[in-house]
Scaffold this motif. Structure first.
Motif, PDB file in Angstrom:
ATOM      1  N   LYS A 143       0.748  -0.759  -0.524  1.00 24.35           N
ATOM      2  CA  LYS A 143       0.273  -0.085  -0.003  1.00 24.35           C
ATOM      3  C   LYS A 143       0.489   1.415  -0.026  1.00 24.35           C
ATOM      4  O   LYS A 143       0.461   1.858  -0.661  1.00 24.35           O
ATOM      5  N   TYR A 196       0.529   3.927  -2.893  1.00 20.42           N
ATOM      6  CA  TYR A 196       0.896   5.759  -2.874  1.00 20.42           C
ATOM      7  C   TYR A 196       1.893   6.157  -3.680  1.00 20.42           C
ATOM      8  O   TYR A 196       1.816   7.248  -4.131  1.00 20.42           O
ATOM      9  N   ALA A 254      -3.257   7.225  -4.498  1.00 25.39           N
ATOM     10  CA  ALA A 254      -3.420   7.317  -3.094  1.00 25.39           C
ATOM     11  C   ALA A 254      -4.509   7.947  -2.930  1.00 25.39           C
ATOM     12  O   ALA A 254      -5.233   7.681  -1.587  1.00 25.39           O
TER      13      ALA A 254
END
Length: 295
Positions: free
Chosen positions: A247, A251, A258
């Motif tokens: 994650k 992002y 994001a």
């Protein structure tokens, strides 16, 4: 050595540990599969491998659980008695080593995959880590099933050599490949390597219990509990950290992605009782709310 008998408390302890691992591995695998869309495609391979690792572990723990229930039985009413080894049955310790032979190399592949390094660097690291991981497991098994301390020490020492090599690659060689990673990713990777080290150290400690003069049913139960907790940390918890890494890198790579994912998280926060989103608390959010009220 597998004990001839277990008290009810010892039996229940092992039973509950095995059940805990099955639940942890199975539902972590399910979560990782469902979370695939929450990261960019280039990082989904790491989550798939993490889910496969937990799935393999869950399967083998089902087999270990069944083997344990068949190996120790009691005729006491309600199971409130001594559990003895059943005639013609034995607890199969080999299931763990088959599991580790498959999952330990994959754990290392997870880490390399989520970093999304240059192809040449990935190939080099995998050539260093995968054979060493397989060799570590293969060399440890003869000592695990050995009935003599001498053989246990010999195979334990041989298995430690590739183990130390893996640590060298993870903590020395891999560090050279992290210069381009975002600061938050570097910190998380450092924690991930520490988790891997701490959880892996449980295995040699449990392996060495007979050499330390700790034997009997209590030692065997302690070993099963240690192996179980280490497997949860090294596979389920490790997989969740891999997801967090994926994650963060998603992002960092794609601000638009994001923003979309951040919006989902804000909506989730708003849905919680007593929680208000960051946007609603910001001056711009307050101004928007006041404008809506005037309108």
């Amino acid at each position: 050595m597998i004990p001839d008998s277990l008290t009810q408390g010892q039996f229940d302890t092992v039973y509950n540990f095995l059940s805990l691992v099955i639940a942890a591995q199975l539902f972590t695998a399910l979560f990782l599969v469902l979370a695939l869309q929450r990261v960019l495609p280039r990082y989904r391979q790491a989550l798939i491998i993490a889910a496969v690792v937990c799935g393999i572990a869950a399967y083998h723990y089902f087999r270990i659980f069944d083997s344990f229930r068949e190996a120790f039985v009691t005729e006491a009413v309600g199971g409130r008695g001594t559990y003895s080894q059943a005639a013609g049955s034995s607890f199969n310790e080999g299931y763990r080593y088959v599991d580790w032979l498959l999952t330990v190399p994959l754990l290392l592949v997870e880490l390399i995959a989520v970093l999304a390094l240059a192809r040449a660097v990935q190939s080099r690291l995998l050539r260093q880590l995968i054979p060493a991981a397989a060799l570590m497991i293969l060399l440890g098994y003869p000592g695990e099933i050995s009935s003599t301390d001498g053989a246990r020490v010999l195979w334990g020492v041989l298995s430690t050599i590739p183990f130390l090599y893996i640590l060298y690659v993870l903590f020395i060689e891999l560090t050279k490949s992290l210069d381009r990673q975002p600061p938050g990713v570097k910190t998380l990777i450092s924690r991930l390597r520490v988790l891997l080290l701490v959880s892996w150290l449980v295995y040699p400690v449990a392996y060495a219990l007979p050499l330390l003069g700790i034997s009997g049913a209590d030692a065997w139960v302690l070993k099963q509990g240690g192996y179980s907790l280490a497997d949860i940390a090294a596979k389920a918890v490790y997989g969740l950290i891999i997801y967090r890494l994926a994650k963060l890198k998603s992002y960092e790579d794609d601000p638009a992605f994001a923003a979309i994912e951040g919006g989902h998280e804000d909506e989730e926060d708003d849905a919680r009782p007593g929680r208000r989103s960051a946007a609603a608390e910001s001056p711009r959010g307050i101004g928007r709310r006041e404008a809506d009220e005037v309108a």
